[in-house]
Design an enzyme around this catalytic site. Structure first.
Site, PDB file in Angstrom:
ATOM      1  N   SER A 107      13.909  18.133 -15.424  1.00 37.88           N
ATOM      2  CA  SER A 107      15.160  18.414 -16.105  1.00 37.88           C
ATOM      3  C   SER A 107      16.242  18.706 -15.054  1.00 37.88           C
ATOM      4  O   SER A 107      16.016  19.475 -14.123  1.00 37.88           O
ATOM      5  CB  SER A 107      14.960  19.631 -16.999  1.00 37.88           C
ATOM      6  OG  SER A 107      16.165  19.914 -17.620  1.00 37.88           O
ATOM      7  N   GLY A 108      17.371  18.045 -15.188  1.00 41.44           N
ATOM      8  CA  GLY A 108      18.469  18.262 -14.245  1.00 41.44           C
ATOM      9  C   GLY A 108      18.426  17.311 -13.059  1.00 41.44           C
ATOM     10  O   GLY A 108      19.259  17.404 -12.155  1.00 41.44           O
ATOM     11  N   THR A 112      19.585  11.404 -17.537  1.00 41.40           N
ATOM     12  CA  THR A 112      20.526  11.022 -18.594  1.00 41.40           C
ATOM     13  C   THR A 112      21.787  10.407 -17.990  1.00 41.40           C
ATOM     14  O   THR A 112      22.324   9.430 -18.521  1.00 41.40           O
ATOM     15  CB  THR A 112      20.839  12.246 -19.458  1.00 41.40           C
ATOM     16  OG1 THR A 112      19.596  12.791 -19.879  1.00 41.40           O
ATOM     17  CG2 THR A 112      21.663  11.899 -20.656  1.00 41.40           C
ATOM     18  N   ASN A 157      19.902  22.970 -16.317  1.00 39.37           N
ATOM     19  CA  ASN A 157      20.875  21.906 -16.566  1.00 39.37           C
ATOM     20  C   ASN A 157      21.770  22.331 -17.733  1.00 39.37           C
ATOM     21  O   ASN A 157      21.274  22.721 -18.781  1.00 39.37           O
ATOM     22  CB  ASN A 157      20.093  20.623 -16.911  1.00 39.37           C
ATOM     23  CG  ASN A 157      20.997  19.421 -17.118  1.00 39.37           C
ATOM     24  OD1 ASN A 157      22.222  19.543 -17.120  1.00 39.37           O
ATOM     25  ND2 ASN A 157      20.382  18.261 -17.289  1.00 39.37           N
ATOM     26  N   SER A 160      21.072  19.724 -20.825  1.00 38.89           N
ATOM     27  CA  SER A 160      19.697  19.256 -20.703  1.00 38.89           C
ATOM     28  C   SER A 160      19.248  18.568 -21.996  1.00 38.89           C
ATOM     29  O   SER A 160      19.400  19.113 -23.088  1.00 38.89           O
ATOM     30  CB  SER A 160      18.802  20.452 -20.404  1.00 38.89           C
ATOM     31  OG  SER A 160      17.478  20.041 -20.372  1.00 38.89           O
ATOM     32  N   SER A 161      18.696  17.361 -21.850  1.00 40.77           N
ATOM     33  CA  SER A 161      18.204  16.653 -23.052  1.00 40.77           C
ATOM     34  C   SER A 161      16.907  17.323 -23.468  1.00 40.77           C
ATOM     35  O   SER A 161      15.984  17.427 -22.663  1.00 40.77           O
ATOM     36  CB  SER A 161      17.920  15.189 -22.744  1.00 40.77           C
ATOM     37  OG  SER A 161      18.800  14.697 -21.780  1.00 40.77           O
ATOM     38  N   GLY A 388       9.921  14.108 -16.670  1.00 39.75           N
ATOM     39  CA  GLY A 388       8.817  13.859 -15.745  1.00 39.75           C
ATOM     40  C   GLY A 388       7.808  14.986 -15.926  1.00 39.75           C
ATOM     41  O   GLY A 388       7.915  15.793 -16.865  1.00 39.75           O
ATOM     42  N   GLU A 390       6.021  18.359 -15.973  1.00 32.83           N
ATOM     43  CA  GLU A 390       6.578  19.716 -16.019  1.00 32.83           C
ATOM     44  C   GLU A 390       5.484  20.717 -15.690  1.00 32.83           C
ATOM     45  O   GLU A 390       4.405  20.685 -16.284  1.00 32.83           O
ATOM     46  CB  GLU A 390       7.160  20.006 -17.404  1.00 32.83           C
ATOM     47  CG  GLU A 390       8.554  19.443 -17.562  1.00 32.83           C
ATOM     48  CD  GLU A 390       9.320  20.021 -18.737  1.00 32.83           C
ATOM     49  OE1 GLU A 390       8.729  20.710 -19.568  1.00 32.83           O
ATOM     50  OE2 GLU A 390      10.533  19.742 -18.806  1.00 32.83           O
TER      51      GLU A 390
HETATM   52  N1  LIG Z   1      24.651  10.395 -10.082  1.00 31.66           N
HETATM   53  C1  LIG Z   1      25.202  11.587 -10.261  1.00 31.66           C
HETATM   54  N2  LIG Z   1      26.357  11.890  -9.656  1.00 31.66           N
HETATM   55  C2  LIG Z   1      26.923  13.082  -9.825  1.00 31.66           C
HETATM   56  N3  LIG Z   1      26.398  14.087 -10.578  1.00 31.66           N
HETATM   57  C3  LIG Z   1      25.237  13.852 -11.214  1.00 31.66           C
HETATM   58  C4  LIG Z   1      24.573  12.588 -11.099  1.00 31.66           C
HETATM   59  N4  LIG Z   1      23.458  12.648 -11.822  1.00 31.66           N
HETATM   60  C5  LIG Z   1      23.419  13.873 -12.380  1.00 31.66           C
HETATM   61  N5  LIG Z   1      24.482  14.613 -12.027  1.00 31.66           N
HETATM   62  C6  LIG Z   1      24.791  16.009 -12.410  1.00 31.66           C
HETATM   63  O1  LIG Z   1      23.581  16.620 -12.796  1.00 31.66           O
HETATM   64  C7  LIG Z   1      23.642  17.084 -14.132  1.00 31.66           C
HETATM   65  C8  LIG Z   1      22.322  16.897 -14.809  1.00 31.66           C
HETATM   66  O2  LIG Z   1      22.056  15.531 -14.961  1.00 31.66           O
HETATM   67  P1  LIG Z   1      21.280  14.962 -16.226  1.00 31.66           P
HETATM   68  O3  LIG Z   1      21.358  13.496 -16.142  1.00 31.66           O
HETATM   69  O4  LIG Z   1      21.733  15.611 -17.458  1.00 31.66           O
HETATM   70  O5  LIG Z   1      19.791  15.427 -15.922  1.00 31.66           O
HETATM   71  P2  LIG Z   1      18.476  15.157 -16.732  1.00 31.66           P
HETATM   72  O6  LIG Z   1      18.803  14.206 -17.829  1.00 31.66           O
HETATM   73  O7  LIG Z   1      17.531  14.576 -15.747  1.00 31.66           O
HETATM   74  O8  LIG Z   1      18.039  16.441 -17.223  1.00 31.66           O
HETATM   75  C9  LIG Z   1      24.748  16.302 -14.791  1.00 31.66           C
HETATM   76  O9  LIG Z   1      25.351  17.025 -15.796  1.00 31.66           O
HETATM   77  C10 LIG Z   1      25.689  16.049 -13.629  1.00 31.66           C
HETATM   78  O10 LIG Z   1      26.541  17.144 -13.443  1.00 31.66           O
HETATM   79 MG   LIG Z   2      18.642  14.511 -19.809  1.00 28.58          MG
END
Ligand SMILES: Nc1ncnc2c1ncn2[C@@H]1O[C@H](COP(=O)(O)OP(=O)(O)O)[C@@H](O)[C@H]1O
Ligand SMILES: [Mg+2]
Length: 896
Positions: A107-108, A112, A157, A160-161, A388, A390
């Site tokens: 997560s984070g 997404t 995050n 976070s999804s 992934g 956890e």
């Molecule tokens: N490629 C990127 N460039 C800049 N910031 C990013 C990028 N990917 C993620 N982030 C930052 O990280 C945070 C978490 O990403 P997210 O995609 O929501 O994580 P996950 O879905 O894996 O939990 C986003 O809100 C954003 O602020």
């Molecule tokens: Mg997510």
């Protein structure tokens, strides 16, 4: 990609397969670190992309960047999400094979964000049309809605999804996105009723309270202040500075309207009902039975859900036990009533979420246009955004499901990677060398095997009548799988490991490492009854199920297993690409590279195993043309141009470079190099060669300039010629088409379809007439006119005749006229060949001046031959003419 090889000391290698020490985790992490410091967040392991969340805007996602990756080979540009997206898209279009991109990570870690960026890439670079624009919009706008209902602020995050998502994008034969479909997995429903400190409930609750219009809130019976709602304050951070619920509410509202949710009050009334449900309180009566104390909430709930208040109240404080086929109703105590309330809230929210996904799917559905006959050619690209591995301090059923899912994905990955490697070796005619790898099937079986697997045992225990508890489940587990090498409990462990295991825990040795799962919690082995058929009239209201062991899931684990195996089937039928996301630190900070945290993720993402499989054979492979093009300057025989086959050129080149037998292999179309050091040595030699070539670079530049000028002129001229021919052809096609159309419409009144044809027919008739006009008054021939010129033709014919008669008459001399009148009186109607004699003038003699007629023999059938002396001819003729009916067939021959 090779262009960055020279800078490898500073920026590391762009592909982990080029790591000399590829089995060393330290070398792997060092490479990641070097690149991260240079803001290079993407690195490959073969075709797998490893991404490190930069936590800052890197400005590498602009339109120009998208263009740079469009239609370009993988290795020609630096690693990027867009390269993966483009590669998949091109395979989809060229090979017409369904694709999927699997994005995983903690997560984070940026999963997404990666999914959204890939969707944006397709929205910008794929062909467009009006209908496609709508689909693109909907695909993009489904995200904010799903995020509002399925994402929440967590410690790791802010967005976070809390569910896994698999999204299919359908492309038509032109490569334009025309539809989509979403599958959701494992929504974290427990968040509806409980959040850890520093975390929030799902965004939508806060957005509705912050952004909702006063009118709307009044109708839903809600107050603006989130502190008023128990379900929103468990984590004690209802308001967060980094999140603007008000703005997000506007985005969600707009997105809802794009995906056809114009009337969303129904949906919001359910959201509100969950908040009201959270505020339902109980008090114990003298017998210790729960009674509802917050009538106001029940009133609101009844109104919002369209249920009788009394039914709802009863459902929250009573339970039904089915014993020996009979339904027994008994009151709940305080703790049980609160549990029943929370179970209801979770179920309502879970249902609403599934309903929402269904609704989005309807709006994304590919509207097949049968007349276009292209429906069968739609290809699909899937995007999987799922957690992934956890591993927490305390791991519950949720982590169990997630890790099981990752175990399955790893199995898929190994199978498909090995398969594609093997296929490439086969097609290149290189002997396959078996790869030693850890096959995690044994762990998958431990979880999913029928009757003997953990899921089977859990299901069985949940359904078993009697006193099933988490401990009986654990005992049953110990009993059934005690000898499995990947399973441990406190009882089964040896002295040393026992210390690290609680009595209510079991440990699985996953492919990525050990995870200890806890089965503890409050136990409700008997079913907690909830109002069933009486309240299911509301579209989102669940048939309230039974609530069983705390470790057991809100859905049955078998259900989850089945949905997972369906997902595997979907993924198996497609060509996969992988994106592995890594989170560099827990503080969401840019530039911080927390090595311990990263090592943990590298391990649990199985990256070292990925690399081992990919590097089992050769570190580097390239098409002969490309290899030769890059390194040809290193050998005098291949420089500046190699005229033969690229394959032979490379053979000459590597011989010249002194490659040893075991260092490389020559395939059908590619060279395979076993060790990175061989490639690096070649790359270094190229660098030296470039420096020496630099001296003659001025001449070289002039030559290149002239060459490119010539090519430009050539291409312009060819372009002009091509355009001329194309214009001509276009004109011809157009003319033929107009002609055919005109022919079809020839009998219709003059219209745009036939005017060209009719004009042409008229013109050609008149031109033909001009060439074939009758030559004299007796010539009765006349070309057949087209129907439209019938009258004109008649008039022209009359005119022509009059004209000929007029000019004929004009030519007649008075003497001739007189003679003809006489002749007409004499012969008309009496002599067969009279009409032929009309245009000719009777002459005194036809014998000419040069000879004199001695005699004429007139052959008269009735009389016989009559020989006449010349001076008698006229006289005799005149006489004979008097009885012309007797000499109809007179043959006259002349003699001397
Ligand atoms: N490629 C990127 N460039 C800049 N910031 C990013 C990028 N990917 C993620 N982030 C930052 O990280 C945070 C978490 O990403 P997210 O995609 O929501 O994580 P996950 O879905 O894996 O939990 C986003 O809100 C954003 O602020
Ligand atoms: Mg997510």
């Amino acid at each position: 990609m090779e262009s960055a090889l020279t800078a490898r000391d500073r920026v590391g290698v762009q592909d982990f397969v080029l790591l000399e020490n590829f089995t060393s985790e330290a070398a792997f992490i060092e490479n990641l670190r070097k690149r991260f410091k240079e803001n290079l967040i993407y690195t490959y392991i073969g075709s797998v992309l490893v991404s490190v969340n930069p936590y800052k805007d890197l400005e590498i996602y602009s339109k120009q960047h998208m263009e740079r990756y469009r239609g370009v080979s993988f290795y020609e540009v630096s690693p990027h999400l867009y390269a993966i997206a483009d590669n998949s898209y091109r395979s989809l279009r060229i090979e017409r094979k369904d694709q999927c991109i699997l994005i995983s990570g903690e997560s984070g870690a940026g999963k997404t964000e990666a999914t959204k960026k890939i969707l944006q890439y397709y929205a910008v670079t794929c062909p467009a049309s009006d209908q496609v624009e709508t689909v693109k919009d909907r695909l993009l706008q489904s995200n904010p809605v799903l995020e509002a209902f399925g994402n929440a602020k967590t410690l790791r995050n802010d967005n976070s999804s809390r569910f896994g998502k698999y999204m299919d994008v359908q492309f038509d034969y032109k490569g334009a996105p025309v539809g989509g479909h979403i599958l959701n997995y494992l929504l974290e429903k427990s968040r509806v009723v409980h959040q850890n400190h520093g975390e929030r409930n799902f965004h939508i609750f806060y957005q509705l309270l912050e952004g909702g219009e006063d009118d709307l809130l009044r109708r839903l019976g809600l107050e603006k202040n989130p502190q008023q709602y128990h379900y929103l304050v468990k984590g004690q951070c209802a308001r967060v500075s980094s999140i603007s619920d008000k703005n997000d509410w506007k985005v969600v509202r707009r997105a809802l309207s794009v995906i056809n949710f114009n009337d969303n009050e129904d949906l919001l009334s359910i959201v509100a009902s969950v908040l009201h449900l959270g505020n339902v309180q109980f008090a114990a009566d003298e017998q210790g039975n729960a009674q509802v104390t917050t009538e106001n909430q029940i009133k609101y709930l009844a109104r919002l859900l369209g249920v009788e208040g009394s039914v709802l109240r009863e459902a929250l404080i009573h339970k039904t036990i089915i014993a020996k086929g009979e339904e027994l109703v008994s009151p709940l105590n305080l703790e049980q009533a609160a549990y029943a309330r929370d179970a209801l809230a979770k179920a309502v929210y879970g249902r609403t979420f599934s309903w929402l996904v269904n609704k989005i799917n309807k709006s994304l559905a590919y509207k097949v246009n049968l007349s276009l006959t292209c429906w069968r050619s739609a290809t699909v690209l899937g995007l999987l955004d799922i957690y992934g591995f956890e591993v927490f301090q305390h791991n519950s059923f949720e982590q169990f499901c997630i890790n099981y899912c990752n175990e399955k994905l790893q199995q898929l990955f190994i199978e498909l990677t090995l398969k594609s490697e093997q296929e490439e070796y086969e097609s290149e005619g290189i002997a396959w060398e078996p790869v030693q790898y850890f096959n995690n099937k044994i762990i998958c079986d431990l979880v999913e095997e029928k009757f003997k697997g953990i899921i089977s045992i859990l299901d069985e225990e949940c359904l078993r009548p009697g006193d099933a508890t988490d401990m009986t489940f654990l005992e049953k587990l110990e009993e059934t799988v005690k000898n499995h090498p990947h399973f441990l409990t406190h009882k089964l462990a040896d002295q040393k490991t026992r210390k690290s295991l609680g009595r209510e825990e079991f440990r699985l040795l996953h492919y990525a490492g050990e995870v200890t799962y806890s089965v503890t919690g409050k136990c409700y082995t008997t079913t907690t009854p909830l109002p069933d058929t009486r309240v299911t009239s509301h579209p989102h209201f669940p048939p309230l199920q039974t609530v069983t062991l705390p470790f057991s899931p809100p859905i049955s684990s078998t259900q989850f297993k089945n949905s997972l195996s369906k997902l595997m089937e979907i993924l198996m039928s497609k060509e996969p690409s992988y994106i592995r996301c890594i989170k560099p630190n827990d503080a969401k900070q840019a530039g911080r590279f927390d090595e311990v945290l990263i090592r943990h993720q590298v391990k649990y993402l199985g990256l070292m195993e990925n690399l081992r499989v990919r590097r089992a054979g050769f570190a580097y492979r390239r098409k002969y043309e490309i290899f030769l093009q890059r390194y040809k300057s290193l050998c005098s025989e291949t420089w500046p141009t190699w005229e033969g086959r690229p394959h032979d050129g490379v053979a000459v080149l590597v011989k010249h470079l002194g490659y040893k037998q075991e260092e490389y292999k020559m395939g059908r179309t590619k060279i395979f190099i076993r060790f990175p050091k061989t490639l690096f040595a070649t790359e270094d030699a190229l660098e030296i060669r470039k420096q020496s070539l630099g001296k003659s670079s001025v001449q070289c530049n002039t030559f290149l300039f002239l060459l490119s000028s010539a090519i430009t002129i050539q291409s312009w001229w060819r372009g002009t010629q091509g355009r001329r021919i194309a214009t001509k052809k276009k004109w011809a096609v157009e003319t033929i088409r107009r002609f055919i159309k005109g022919f079809i419409y020839r009998n219709y009144p003059r219209c745009s379809e036939n005017e060209y044809f009719l004009d042409y027919i008229r013109y050609s008739f008149l031109m033909n007439l001009k060439r074939n006009l009758p030559k004299n008054v007796l010539d009765k021939s006349w070309p057949t006119p087209p129907p439209s010129l019938y009258e004109v033709s008649q008039l022209l014919r009359q005119l022509c005749m009059q004209n000929m008669v007029w000019s004929y008459c004009k030519r007649i001399s008075p003497e001739w006229k007189q003679q003809k009148v006489v002749a007409s009186e004499m012969f008309k109607g009496k002599k067969d060949n009279y009409p032929q004699s009309v245009p000719r003038l009777f002459i005194n003699t036809r014998l000419g001046d040069t000879f004199s007629l001695s005699f004429l023999v007139i052959s008269v059938p009735a009389i016989g031959d009559v020989v006449l002396q010349s001076d008698h001819v006229i006289e005799t003729l005149t006489k004979t003419a008097m009885s012309a009916d007797k000499i109809n067939n007179v043959n006259i021959s002349q003699g001397r």
